[in-house]
Design an enzyme around this catalytic site. Structure first.
Site, PDB file in Angstrom:
ATOM      1  N   GLU A   1     -16.849  10.185  49.322  1.00 41.64           N
ATOM      2  CA  GLU A   1     -16.011   9.688  50.422  1.00 41.64           C
ATOM      3  C   GLU A   1     -14.547  10.070  50.169  1.00 41.64           C
ATOM      4  O   GLU A   1     -13.882  10.639  51.031  1.00 41.64           O
ATOM      5  CB  GLU A   1     -16.159   8.174  50.509  1.00 41.64           C
ATOM      6  N   HIS A   2     -14.037   9.727  48.999  1.00 41.77           N
ATOM      7  CA  HIS A   2     -12.679  10.084  48.587  1.00 41.77           C
ATOM      8  C   HIS A   2     -12.770  10.991  47.360  1.00 41.77           C
ATOM      9  O   HIS A   2     -13.531  10.698  46.437  1.00 41.77           O
ATOM     10  CB  HIS A   2     -11.855   8.855  48.202  1.00 41.77           C
TER      11      HIS A   2
ATOM     12  N   SER B   1     -18.111   1.837  49.296  1.00 46.14           N
ATOM     13  CA  SER B   1     -16.979   2.748  49.184  1.00 46.14           C
ATOM     14  C   SER B   1     -16.972   3.426  47.813  1.00 46.14           C
ATOM     15  O   SER B   1     -17.457   2.864  46.823  1.00 46.14           O
ATOM     16  CB  SER B   1     -15.676   1.986  49.400  1.00 46.14           C
TER      17      SER B   1
ATOM     18  N   GLN C   1     -10.471   1.448  43.842  1.00 41.84           N
ATOM     19  CA  GLN C   1     -11.741   1.588  44.551  1.00 41.84           C
ATOM     20  C   GLN C   1     -12.657   0.423  44.220  1.00 41.84           C
ATOM     21  O   GLN C   1     -13.328  -0.121  45.102  1.00 41.84           O
ATOM     22  CB  GLN C   1     -12.404   2.909  44.149  1.00 41.84           C
TER      23      GLN C   1
ATOM     24  N   HIS D   1     -38.334  30.630  86.208  1.00 38.24           N
ATOM     25  CA  HIS D   1     -37.114  31.056  85.515  1.00 38.24           C
ATOM     26  C   HIS D   1     -36.758  32.490  85.904  1.00 38.24           C
ATOM     27  O   HIS D   1     -35.632  32.783  86.322  1.00 38.24           O
ATOM     28  CB  HIS D   1     -37.294  30.981  83.991  1.00 38.24           C
TER      29      HIS D   1
ATOM     30  N   GLU E   1     -42.127  33.819  77.281  1.00 42.43           N
ATOM     31  CA  GLU E   1     -42.242  32.372  77.113  1.00 42.43           C
ATOM     32  C   GLU E   1     -43.127  31.733  78.185  1.00 42.43           C
ATOM     33  O   GLU E   1     -43.256  30.501  78.241  1.00 42.43           O
ATOM     34  CB  GLU E   1     -40.848  31.732  77.123  1.00 42.43           C
TER      35      GLU E   1
ATOM     36  N   HIS F   1     -12.648  -2.828  46.283  1.00 49.11           N
ATOM     37  CA  HIS F   1     -13.322  -2.963  47.571  1.00 49.11           C
ATOM     38  C   HIS F   1     -14.544  -3.868  47.483  1.00 49.11           C
ATOM     39  O   HIS F   1     -14.902  -4.526  48.460  1.00 49.11           O
ATOM     40  CB  HIS F   1     -13.756  -1.593  48.093  1.00 49.11           C
TER      41      HIS F   1
ATOM     42  N   TYR G   1     -14.357  -2.632  66.024  1.00 52.77           N
ATOM     43  CA  TYR G   1     -14.676  -3.910  65.385  1.00 52.77           C
ATOM     44  C   TYR G   1     -13.677  -4.186  64.277  1.00 52.77           C
ATOM     45  O   TYR G   1     -13.387  -3.328  63.443  1.00 52.77           O
ATOM     46  CB  TYR G   1     -16.093  -3.895  64.805  1.00 52.77           C
TER      47      TYR G   1
ATOM     48  N   ASP H   1      -5.263   5.339  52.744  1.00 51.34           N
ATOM     49  CA  ASP H   1      -5.776   4.099  53.316  1.00 51.34           C
ATOM     50  C   ASP H   1      -4.801   3.494  54.306  1.00 51.34           C
ATOM     51  O   ASP H   1      -5.213   2.855  55.278  1.00 51.34           O
ATOM     52  CB  ASP H   1      -6.050   3.076  52.207  1.00 51.34           C
TER      53      ASP H   1
ATOM     54  N   GLN I   1     -23.802 -10.215  67.045  1.00 45.60           N
ATOM     55  CA  GLN I   1     -23.706 -10.542  68.476  1.00 45.60           C
ATOM     56  C   GLN I   1     -22.524  -9.834  69.136  1.00 45.60           C
ATOM     57  O   GLN I   1     -22.589  -9.458  70.302  1.00 45.60           O
ATOM     58  CB  GLN I   1     -23.628 -12.057  68.680  1.00 45.60           C
TER      59      GLN I   1
END
Length: 430
Positions: free
Chosen positions: A324-325, A233, A255, A418, A412, A258, A124, A358, A185
């Site tokens: 994250e970073h 972020s 940062q 088995h 078992e 963002h 995406y 990045d 969608q």
């Protein structure tokens, strides 16, 4: 109102606990709004996609997919050079992650693993102001190296046409198609498949809250795989007085750029250094006013400078935060890094700002957020590989190990079938 400088230790939960809440974007409202859209796409296919594209994007499409090979582009040479350099570095880094099948003999039997790629991927790419062509490289390159055969780009249509840089990237990356549908969608089209849009088994890439909600919901229904759940972020910086306060402030602001929900946390042991960074942040606000309100909200409301007694405490808190970073700018970066257990991606030394990762250095910038690095890893070749185990048992080993199978299956309550499936293959049985 300058960024707060907070003195704390490992017991100061009232000071730092809010940073450990693992804030994720609240998708409840978005989820309730996208559910009818997802159902329409599932039941009505292409007609729903045409309808929602006209409703949300104001564009009446004549078709939903484009063949990148049939589109002319005119990307300037300097832009091409930058993205080709990034492509080369990303490919080199991810090629080192390739997996090879292996086997070994264990207790007389040949056991092993082979790796198979997922069959299809959708990437995406947001449109408009939120245009992140670098994320197209990050999503597609490791998938291609893993061997994913069918890859499509999902992106909202634009009145001026699909941005040329996106089209050119799909061309050089040899992507099958561009699906000109955005939002929830578009995610639904990839998850369910329609008359025009083939179903994808996996989807990656950034998007707004409706995109995130659709990815999360459809993944939870087992309809499509996704990269790790996303939140705002974030960056954590471990630094001492050997660091450049202006550079640290710049990294925190990069940062904050963002979005207003982003966070930047500096961990240090020296109050005087913390004050210098705080002062540099205020200078930067005056000198670089672009997106000022957004950056200030991120810094003043979601960020902080935490002063701990020792560097070991800073490392401890970073591991609790699982950012994250993570940037490490200290007297001995490697010794600090050796003690880091949880981080999406780590940036060592004064010349390794997050922006390098990045865009150009080669590591992947699709990373777990909201403390997700405690259990998730950065996007990579492994993301798109399935591990298939195999075994070849010998007749001799089967007979040797049958008594153990008999005991365990009886324990078992599964000995009738088995246990028997092994027993019939032993000596003296028919």
């Amino acid at each position: 109102m300058p960024i707060p400088i907070l003195s704390c230790d490992r017991n100061s939960k009232e000071v730092y606990s809010r940073f450990l809440s693992g804030a994720r974007e609240d998708l409840s409202s978005a989820t309730s709004r996208i559910l009818p859209i997802l159902e329409d796409v599932r039941t009505k296919g292409d007609s729903a996609l045409f309808c929602y594209t006209e409703k949300f994007d104001g564009i009446k499409l004549s078709k939903l997919t484009l063949n990148p090979k049939e589109i002319q582009t005119n990307v300037d040479s300097k832009t091409k050079e930058a993205f080709l350099r990034a492509k080369s570095n990303i490919e080199a880094f991810h090629m080192a992650q390739k997996r090879e099948a292996w086997s070994k003999v264990i207790d007389g039997n040949r056991l092993g693993v082979k790796y198979t790629p997922i069959p299809s991927l959708a990437v995406y790419a947001p449109g408009g102001k939120a245009l992140y062509p670098s994320s197209v490289l990050m999503g597609i390159i490791p998938a291609k190296i893993a061997g994913v055969q069918s890859i499509q780009l999902i992106t909202p249509p634009q009145k001026e046409g699909i941005p040329e840089i996106l089209v050119w990237l799909t061309q050089i990356l040899e992507i099958d198609r561009i699906v000109t549908v955005g939002g929830a969608q578009g995610i639904a089209a990839a998850a369910y498949g329609t008359e025009s849009v083939p179903k994808s088994e996996f989807i990656v890439g950034p998007g707004n809250s409706y995109v995130a909600a659709a990815k999360s919901y459809l993944s939870g229904q087992g309809l499509i795989g996704i990269d790790s759940p996303a939140g705002p972020s974030e960056v954590c910086i471990i630094a001492d007085a050997t660091s450049n306060p202006k550079w640290i402030a710049c990294d925190m602001l990069s940062q904050a750029e963002h979005g207003e929900d982003s966070s930047a946390i500096l961990l240090t042991t020296e109050v005087s250094f913390a004050e210098k960074v705080r002062d540099e942040l205020e200078i930067a606000f005056r000198e670089r006013p672009k997106r000022l309100e957004m950056k200030q909200k991120a810094i003043y409301e979601n960020s902080s400078i935490l002063v701990f007694p020792t560097m070991e405490d800073c490392i401890w808190f970073s591991n609790e935060l699982a950012p994250e970073h993570l940037e490490i700018q200290t007297r001995d970066n490697d010794s600090v890094f050796a003690k880091i257990e949880h981080a999406g991606s780590v940036f060592l030394g004064p010349y390794s700002p997050v922006a390098m990762g990045d865009y150009i250095s080669g590591t992947n910038h699709i990373l777990p957020t909201a403390r997700g690095s405690r259990i998730y890893s950065s996007l990579g070749v492994d993301t798109f590989l399935k591990r298939v185990t195999f075994q070849e048992v010998t007749k001799e080993s089967l007979e040797t190990l049958y008594p153990y199978v008999k005991l365990m299956s009886e324990l078992e309550g599964l000995d009738e079938e088995h246990g028997t499936s092994v027993k019939v293959r032993t000596k003296g049985q028919t």
